[in-house]
Enzyme design. Sequence first.
Site, PDB file in Angstrom:
ATOM      1  N   GLU A 142     -73.073   7.172  52.739  1.00 19.98           N
ATOM      2  CA  GLU A 142     -74.212   7.952  52.048  1.00 19.98           C
ATOM      3  C   GLU A 142     -74.509   6.623  50.633  1.00 19.98           C
ATOM      4  OE1 GLU A 142     -73.062  11.678  50.161  1.00 19.98           O
ATOM      5  OE2 GLU A 142     -72.388  12.419  51.793  1.00 19.98           O
ATOM      6  N   GLU A 198     -65.707  13.458  51.142  1.00 20.50           N
ATOM      7  CA  GLU A 198     -65.574  13.533  49.610  1.00 20.50           C
ATOM      8  C   GLU A 198     -64.379  14.526  49.274  1.00 20.50           C
ATOM      9  OE1 GLU A 198     -68.930  13.214  47.467  1.00 20.50           O
ATOM     10  OE2 GLU A 198     -69.961  11.701  48.321  1.00 20.50           O
TER      11      GLU A 198
HETATM   12  C1  GCO Z   1     -71.908  14.129  48.008  1.00 20.87           C
HETATM   13  C2  GCO Z   1     -72.154  14.642  49.147  1.00 20.87           C
HETATM   14  C3  GCO Z   1     -73.786  15.131  49.245  1.00 20.87           C
HETATM   15  C4  GCO Z   1     -74.431  15.258  47.994  1.00 20.87           C
HETATM   16  C5  GCO Z   1     -75.081  13.789  47.528  1.00 20.87           C
HETATM   17  C6  GCO Z   1     -75.720  13.890  46.370  1.00 20.87           C
HETATM   18  O1  GCO Z   1     -71.759  13.112  48.216  1.00 20.87           O
HETATM   19  O2  GCO Z   1     -71.413  14.629  47.018  1.00 20.87           O
HETATM   20  O3  GCO Z   1     -71.752  14.175  50.175  1.00 20.87           O
HETATM   21  O4  GCO Z   1     -73.485  16.576  49.854  1.00 20.87           O
HETATM   22  O5  GCO Z   1     -75.560  16.029  48.205  1.00 20.87           O
HETATM   23  O6  GCO Z   1     -73.623  12.898  47.403  1.00 20.87           O
HETATM   24  O7  GCO Z   1     -74.859  14.321  45.353  1.00 20.87           O
END
Ligand code: GCO
Length: 451
Positions: free
Chosen positions: A363, A175
Amino acid sequence: MTPNIHDPQLTKQLFGDDFAWGVSTAALQTEGSCDIDGKGPSIWDTFSTKKGKILDNDKPTAACEFYENYERDIDLIKELNIPNFRFSISWSRILPTGTGSINQAGIDHYNKVINYCLEQGIEPWITVYHWDLPQALEDKGGWTNRAIVAWFTEFTTVCAQSFGDRVKNWMVMNEPAVFTGAGYFLGIHAPGKRGLRNFLPAVHHTVLSIVAGAKVVRKLLPHAIIGTTFSCSYIEPYSDKLKDINAAKRADALINRLFIEPIIGMGYPTNEVVALKSISKYYQPGDEENISFDFDFIGLQNYTREIVKYSFFTPYIGASLVKAEDRNVELTAMRWEVYPPAIYQIIKKFNAYPQIKKILITESGAAFPDQVVNGQVDDPKRITYLQTHLQQVLKAKQEGYKVSGYFVWTLTDNFEWAEGYRPRFGLIYIDFKTQQRIIKGSGKWYANFLR
Ligand code: GCO
């Protein structure tokens, strides 16, 4: 509504045998042991000591104690029948000052984690960088300093050389839009820098670093499967007025396209966001050839939808987000809207780019205010969230869109950056005082789904 745990409409088989199922974590959010075995400080260790930066002034010092007790949580991954485990490498454990001398204890640690995964039949997937920059490099300007391309290449080289004989799947960075936007423009994440003069060089050096890192992995590990991951939100205009539609396009360029497009060879989306044109100030001769890479896969991370409205007062972009809490919609503990079609729309959107060969959802998940009652944690909202999102992924797949994996965020409750320990995203509950774990209802559901 309590979802049917044995929903016959949703089985793992419907996704096909080659669909990758997993769970994702990140070093800083789980490991703790911030100054153990030669580790140098990261920007999050430093940032969290400043008052008021993190909710409740929480610190990642102990987190989930994954560093000391990785076997306990890998055993839980096995117990949940999860075949793939995505985690990141802490740069300042391997290179305590970011560059130069290597800390063998750090390398030994990740070797133990990788070997233990393999012994349990779990495939390790590495994210090289998940936001925890060594503080020593930030002291030299961090992502705003062009030297970081060489520093990051050095770190990636050490990782590939140390772990590449056993790790097949690599993600160069996590990200970039979030760590540059929140860390170098808004100042709400580490290192707390603000403004375009920090943001634009950080963006360009990050893009160069992602590509340089990917090239190094390809050179050292010709058989590695190489990806990188992006945050993306499904964006819709607030109304059908042209000014809202155009505001939504600008927000989409900034939130969803800023990193992905240069990396697949299309350049920065400067037509939509004119302020991005100044990024050319940070170009050096030859950069055009060094900002794109032929990735084996792209990881998409989606949590929600955003509604965007024209806003005269928002500098550079002339657009603002209409907060979910003002829209009378279901919210997670992050105050993000629960909107399952977002994940379908995102898969569809990125399928339209012919340069993207393969898409994985690296994710997906939600924070809800979980509670322990009689030693159990029932979280039907999270089960519904996962099921409804998977139904959307399946719909995309059945309509012929490429999508070949789904990784839940995340294994255990953990340190949620500036939000501290309050938002609980885990399939497994942690009592942070005792470090006791309780598999939530959603964890049991996922285990059953994957059986
Ligand atoms: C992101 C990160 C994670 C976060 C999750 C929830 O996507 O921001 O990869 O570390 O914890 O997304 O916010």
